[in-house]
Design a protein around this motif. Structure first.
Motif, PDB file in Angstrom:
ATOM      1  N   SER A 111      -7.985 -14.451 -10.256  1.00  0.00           N
ATOM      2  CA  SER A 111      -7.831 -13.424 -11.296  1.00  0.00           C
ATOM      3  C   SER A 111      -8.368 -12.065 -10.869  1.00  0.00           C
ATOM      4  O   SER A 111      -8.544 -11.192 -11.710  1.00  0.00           O
ATOM      5  CB  SER A 111      -8.562 -13.871 -12.571  1.00  0.00           C
ATOM      6  N   ALA A 112      -8.665 -11.902  -9.585  1.00  0.00           N
ATOM      7  CA  ALA A 112      -9.219 -10.635  -9.113  1.00  0.00           C
ATOM      8  C   ALA A 112      -8.229  -9.502  -9.349  1.00  0.00           C
ATOM      9  O   ALA A 112      -7.015  -9.688  -9.222  1.00  0.00           O
ATOM     10  CB  ALA A 112      -9.548 -10.732  -7.624  1.00  0.00           C
ATOM     11  N   PRO A 113      -8.721  -8.298  -9.705  1.00  0.00           N
ATOM     12  CA  PRO A 113      -7.808  -7.174  -9.923  1.00  0.00           C
ATOM     13  C   PRO A 113      -7.062  -6.801  -8.649  1.00  0.00           C
ATOM     14  O   PRO A 113      -7.627  -6.842  -7.555  1.00  0.00           O
ATOM     15  CB  PRO A 113      -8.754  -6.043 -10.368  1.00  0.00           C
ATOM     16  N   THR A 114      -5.797  -6.467  -8.807  1.00  0.00           N
ATOM     17  CA  THR A 114      -4.971  -6.098  -7.656  1.00  0.00           C
ATOM     18  C   THR A 114      -4.422  -4.691  -7.846  1.00  0.00           C
ATOM     19  O   THR A 114      -4.511  -4.115  -8.941  1.00  0.00           O
ATOM     20  CB  THR A 114      -3.804  -7.081  -7.479  1.00  0.00           C
ATOM     21  N   ALA A 115      -3.871  -4.144  -6.780  1.00  0.00           N
ATOM     22  CA  ALA A 115      -3.300  -2.800  -6.840  1.00  0.00           C
ATOM     23  C   ALA A 115      -2.073  -2.745  -5.947  1.00  0.00           C
ATOM     24  O   ALA A 115      -2.007  -3.409  -4.909  1.00  0.00           O
ATOM     25  CB  ALA A 115      -4.338  -1.769  -6.393  1.00  0.00           C
ATOM     26  N   ARG A 116      -1.087  -1.942  -6.379  1.00  0.00           N
ATOM     27  CA  ARG A 116       0.113  -1.694  -5.556  1.00  0.00           C
ATOM     28  C   ARG A 116      -0.167  -0.480  -4.689  1.00  0.00           C
ATOM     29  O   ARG A 116      -0.471   0.602  -5.192  1.00  0.00           O
ATOM     30  CB  ARG A 116       1.321  -1.449  -6.451  1.00  0.00           C
ATOM     31  N   VAL A 117      -0.083  -0.670  -3.374  1.00  0.00           N
ATOM     32  CA  VAL A 117      -0.462   0.377  -2.439  1.00  0.00           C
ATOM     33  C   VAL A 117       0.652   0.616  -1.430  1.00  0.00           C
ATOM     34  O   VAL A 117       1.378  -0.313  -1.054  1.00  0.00           O
ATOM     35  CB  VAL A 117      -1.793   0.005  -1.729  1.00  0.00           C
ATOM     36  N   LEU A 118       0.816   1.860  -1.007  1.00  0.00           N
ATOM     37  CA  LEU A 118       1.790   2.218   0.023  1.00  0.00           C
ATOM     38  C   LEU A 118       1.094   2.282   1.378  1.00  0.00           C
ATOM     39  O   LEU A 118       0.125   3.030   1.542  1.00  0.00           O
ATOM     40  CB  LEU A 118       2.414   3.588  -0.284  1.00  0.00           C
ATOM     41  N   ARG A 119       1.583   1.479   2.324  1.00  0.00           N
ATOM     42  CA  ARG A 119       1.060   1.527   3.685  1.00  0.00           C
ATOM     43  C   ARG A 119       2.237   1.482   4.665  1.00  0.00           C
ATOM     44  O   ARG A 119       3.032   0.539   4.614  1.00  0.00           O
ATOM     45  CB  ARG A 119       0.097   0.378   3.955  1.00  0.00           C
ATOM     46  N   GLY A 120       2.330   2.508   5.473  1.00  0.00           N
ATOM     47  CA  GLY A 120       3.429   2.571   6.430  1.00  0.00           C
ATOM     48  C   GLY A 120       4.791   2.641   5.764  1.00  0.00           C
ATOM     49  O   GLY A 120       5.780   2.165   6.328  1.00  0.00           O
ATOM     50  N   GLY A 121       4.850   3.212   4.557  1.00  0.00           N
ATOM     51  CA  GLY A 121       6.116   3.339   3.847  1.00  0.00           C
ATOM     52  C   GLY A 121       6.518   2.094   3.093  1.00  0.00           C
ATOM     53  O   GLY A 121       7.554   2.072   2.422  1.00  0.00           O
ATOM     54  N   ARG A 122       5.728   1.022   3.194  1.00  0.00           N
ATOM     55  CA  ARG A 122       6.041  -0.234   2.490  1.00  0.00           C
ATOM     56  C   ARG A 122       5.053  -0.439   1.345  1.00  0.00           C
ATOM     57  O   ARG A 122       3.855  -0.202   1.509  1.00  0.00           O
ATOM     58  CB  ARG A 122       5.988  -1.428   3.446  1.00  0.00           C
ATOM     59  N   GLU A 123       5.586  -0.931   0.217  1.00  0.00           N
ATOM     60  CA  GLU A 123       4.728  -1.211  -0.932  1.00  0.00           C
ATOM     61  C   GLU A 123       4.126  -2.607  -0.804  1.00  0.00           C
ATOM     62  O   GLU A 123       4.840  -3.581  -0.550  1.00  0.00           O
ATOM     63  CB  GLU A 123       5.552  -1.100  -2.219  1.00  0.00           C
ATOM     64  N   GLN A 124       2.797  -2.704  -0.959  1.00  0.00           N
ATOM     65  CA  GLN A 124       2.095  -3.990  -0.861  1.00  0.00           C
ATOM     66  C   GLN A 124       1.220  -4.168  -2.095  1.00  0.00           C
ATOM     67  O   GLN A 124       0.818  -3.196  -2.736  1.00  0.00           O
ATOM     68  CB  GLN A 124       1.203  -4.026   0.389  1.00  0.00           C
ATOM     69  N   THR A 125       0.943  -5.423  -2.410  1.00  0.00           N
ATOM     70  CA  THR A 125      -0.012  -5.730  -3.472  1.00  0.00           C
ATOM     71  C   THR A 125      -1.273  -6.309  -2.835  1.00  0.00           C
ATOM     72  O   THR A 125      -1.214  -7.352  -2.171  1.00  0.00           O
ATOM     73  CB  THR A 125       0.574  -6.738  -4.485  1.00  0.00           C
ATOM     74  N   LEU A 126      -2.388  -5.623  -3.016  1.00  0.00           N
ATOM     75  CA  LEU A 126      -3.649  -6.028  -2.402  1.00  0.00           C
ATOM     76  C   LEU A 126      -4.725  -6.173  -3.473  1.00  0.00           C
ATOM     77  O   LEU A 126      -4.634  -5.585  -4.559  1.00  0.00           O
ATOM     78  CB  LEU A 126      -4.120  -4.978  -1.379  1.00  0.00           C
TER      79      LEU A 126
END
Length: 810
Positions: A111-126
């Motif tokens: 249940s840890a909080p996540t964030a949508r992040v842009l890295r190298g032009g690709r969207e990731q959820t970390l």
């Protein structure tokens, strides 16, 4: 690191990202090497090393070690029987806390909080803790801002109430700062993180808050802490006085004086009481974890036991979180408006379940490009899109139609009466900017939506009705709709509803809080105010929610519960998170809270019986110039079979009784009669025994048996009504005492009794029950009087303080 406001790395200045690509992997690796990572400063759980340290190096463990050394120095090794119990208590505490830590860490990862992040032009959820400085993060409605940032693109409405106390939504655009700890109410934006980890605003607040003691701790544990500290302060001088008294005045040897002093102090120390409470809470957390309930704050378990009002939202709590559109009802003859609705829906972000349902249903558009878009505002209750031909709004009829609402009220109410959620789609003559509408509108159609009722809703709310817990439904929807849904869920008093938009003053809101069951058209600020009003009325309030508009109320409730499928902000603000999003878990959660507090209260009474007796008997021995009547080994026997073992066994059984009164008062009312009974009967035994010429070792053995009998009686007394499990505990303890006294008499210093001593013991045992019951009634009267006087004294002190502050203000 920062040098003169400019970030630098080992190879020079750190490269700043672009909004389109974000950081490259090489940039991320460099920042991780420099430690510029968003690691939280408030670790969710202690390390194993810290757990072992905190359980081993306690004040009372230190006292026990000192007492053990003293006993060993005088050669009375048989009196060391208390040490195995101390070691066992410490090991139990360590094992249970480590098990709980591992269980919770697994759930917290899920249940840890996540964030949508842009890295190298690709969207990731970390995970939020994997973000680094300068990461470009995409924030949408419901997201909690996990690190300080600056908006690069887009617009969003942000609520900073958890940081500033101001509930107003603040519009954030390019160049504006986002503070960690606030949350996105509506809209979408890209932001570059400018402060992470310990440098972020929320981390600085957290570190400041850690300086305050007792924050977020259970009231029950705080009461035990105060009790244990008070005992710790007085046992040392009492121990010194007892030793000097028995050695210099009574004439005992050094060995006899040390053994008597150690026996008295062991009796005064509630060595297993804090452990019992801590372990019971830890086990409770683990039991909830196995039922897919994540506990953020331990103190909420106690608050759950005392809840008498449960505030719930309609969507996601009474109903399933999924919403669907039933259709549109035209309000004008201007032709097919579905394509216009399709273009409107396409322009909006999928930042809440209502808009997701609208976008899924109205898919046929004409490709109009919006000139401007405003996401849904919980305060003003509409969203908007501006096209070349005009501005269009979709929202709550009362807020969109305003003075024209009466024209369509009957039609709207007819759909609402069937349980449908009704929105109005209209053309707006002004410029929509996320604030309250003021210009004229031209209604085009009604949009009808519906949430299916949860299958277990009726059974769940029936449970709360049986338990005497009031349910308040607080929703932003039309009150008629909410009332209909609540009636379908069989909530008591669901027909008693009010439109919160008509409650303009704080006084009106406070009166309505206790009068009505269903509240419709409630703003986030009003949700918070309703929770506060119920608390001011003397209720213990639990709040459930899953949206950003629930966050403020969740923070103010005595106990807050969120659905894992809801917004990040709600899940992080709540004390409990239902990981499987099943509201039917709530009866189990409440039962668990009642079980743990009821059983700890009951078991704590057993520990205090010995402490009360030991304090009184120490003073009695000093005044009458006699030796303390029982030895350390005998105290250990009494503790093991009338306190320790039964307390832990009783703490594990089900107990759904609603909590009444305060923890300390309930414990004292149960413990005092038995403690004073022990003191009276043992004092009589000592005085009559000496008059009859009974040897000290027989009196000591008889006192041990007498205290054991009283101990078994108090188990039966606090265990009323007795059931098979409780009788089995009593029988097992009787067998344990009998076997120990018979086969291990050499270990527990038990000797044979003469006929005269046996007769005296039997008479005193027969008196135990009537004396204890008589003292029980007297104690209740005395405690009532004492607490009433204490309350009056505190009120007078507060009044004097208020008058003094008023005079100083002049």
């Amino acid at each position: 690191m920062k040098v003169h406001g400019k970030k630098t790395g080992a190879g020079g200045a750190l490269r700043e990202p672009t909004p389109e690509r974000g950081l490259e992997e090489s940039d991320v690796a460099l920042r991780k090497a420099m430690g510029l990572v968003n690691v939280a400063v408030d670790a969710q759980s202690r390390t194993v090393k810290a757990i072992i340290h905190d359980n081993v190096f306690t004040f009372f463990n230190l006292i026990f070690v000192v007492l053990a050394v003293l006993v060993a120095l005088v050669g009375s090794y048989r009196s060391l029987t208390f040490m195995p119990i101390v070691v066992l208590n410490t090991l139990i505490g360590i094992v249970q806390e480590v098990r709980s830590k591992r269980t919770l860490e697994k759930l917290t990862m899920l249940s840890a909080p996540t964030a949508r992040v842009l890295r190298g032009g690709r969207e990731q959820t970390l995970r939020a803790e994997e973000l680094v400085l300068d990461d470009v993060v995409i924030f949408t409605a419901g997201n909690q801002i996990c690190a300080d940032g600056v908006v690069l693109e887009g617009e969003a409405q942000v609520n900073e109430a958890l940081l500033t106390g101001e509930a107003d939504e603040i519009a954030k655009g390019p160049g504006d700062q986002l503070m960690s700890g606030s949350f996105i109410v509506s809209g979408v934006c890209k932001a570059r993180l400018v402060a992470v980890g310990a440098d972020s605003y929320i981390s600085r607040l957290t570190l400041e808050a850690k300086k305050s003691k007792g924050v977020g701790q259970s009231k029950m544990i705080l009461a035990l802490n105060r009790l244990i500290k008070a005992v710790g302060l007085i046992i040392i001088p009492i121990g010194v006085i007892l030793f000097l008294h028995q050695w210099l005045l009574v004439g005992n040897t050094v060995e006899e004086s040390v053994v008597g002093m150690v026996a008295a102090l062991i009796g005064m120390i509630p060595e297993g009481l804090y452990l019992l409470a801590s372990v019971a809470l830890v086990i409770s957390v683990m039991r909830l974890a196995r039922s897919k309930v994540l506990v953020h704050e331990m103190n909420c378990i106690e608050m759950l036991a005392r809840v008498d009002v449960l505030c719930v939202d309609k969507t996601g709590t009474i109903t399933e979180p999924e919403m669907r559109v039933e259709g549109a009802v035209p309000l004008s003859d201007e032709g097919d408006i579905l394509p216009l609705l399709g273009d409107f829906a396409a322009a909006q972000a999928s930042d809440n379940i209502t808009m997701e349902a609208v976008k899924a249903y109205f898919t046929q558009g004409q490709g109009r490009r919006p000139l401007g878009v405003t996401s849904f505002s919980a305060a003003c209750k509409y969203s908007s899109a501006t096209f070349e031909e005009g501005c269009y709004v979709l929202g709550a009829p009362e807020f969109v139609l305003r003075e024209r609402f009466g024209e369509y009220q009957a039609l709207i109410q007819s759909h609402a009466a069937r349980g449908a959620r009704v929105l109005v789609f209209a053309q707006y003559a002004g410029r929509a900017d996320g604030r309250a509408l003021t210009a004229g509108v031209r209604p085009l159609c009604l949009v009808l939506l519906r949430n299916p009722i949860r299958k277990a809703a009726a059974q769940t709310f029936g449970y709360f009705a049986q338990q005497g817990v009031q349910v308040k439904v607080i929703s932003g929807d039309n009150p008629v709709t909410v009332s209909q849904v609540a009636m379908q869920a069989h909530i008591d008093g669901a027909e008693n509803y009010v439109d919160a938009s008509t409650l303009q003053t704080e006084e009106a809101l406070c009166k309505a809080a206790t009068r009505y069951t269903v509240f419709g058209r409630v703003t986030p600020a009003q949700k918070r105010a309703l929770v506060r009003a119920l608390k001011s009325a003397g209720h213990t309030v639990a709040m459930t929610g899953d949206g950003v508009n629930d966050v403020l109320a969740l923070k103010d409730a005595d106990c807050s519960i969120a659905m894992a499928s809801g917004s990040d902000a709600a899940a992080q603000a709540a004390q409990l998170v239902l990981l499987d999003n099943d509201f039917a878990r709530m009866p189990l959660v409440v039962d668990e809270g009642r079980r743990v507090v009821n059983n700890i209260e009951r078991s704590a009474s057993l520990f205090l019986v010995k402490n009360i007796f030991s304090f009184l008997m120490s003073f009695f021995s000093i005044v009458l110039m006699c030796t303390y009547p029982v030895g350390p080994a005998q105290i250990s026997l009494i503790s093991a079979f009338t306190i320790g073992a039964p307390a832990f066994l009783l703490a594990l059984e089900p107990n759904k009784r609603r909590i009444k009164g305060t923890f300390l008062r309930n414990v004292i009312e149960r413990a005092f009669p038995a403690g004073i009974t022990d003191f009276i009967l043992v004092s009589i035994l000592m005085l009559v025994g000496r008059w009859m010429g009974i040897p000290d070792e027989m009196i000591s053995t008889a006192a041990t048996i007498l205290m054991s009998v009283v101990g078994l009686l108090i188990i039966c007394y606090i265990g009323r009504p007795m059931n098979l499990w409780r009788w089995a505990i009593v029988a097992a303890m009787v067998a344990g005492i009998a076997l120990s006294a018979t086969y291990f008499h050499w270990l527990f210093d038990m000797s044979r009794l003469s006929l005269h001593c046996t007769v005296l013991l039997l008479i005193l045992c027969a008196l135990a029950l009537p004396v204890m019951l008589g003292l029980g009634r007297a104690t209740q009267t005395m405690v009532d009087f004492s607490f009433r006087m204490a309350r009056q004294f505190l009120r007078r002190c507060k009044g004097l303080g208020a008058r003094r502050r008023k005079e100083e203000g002049r």
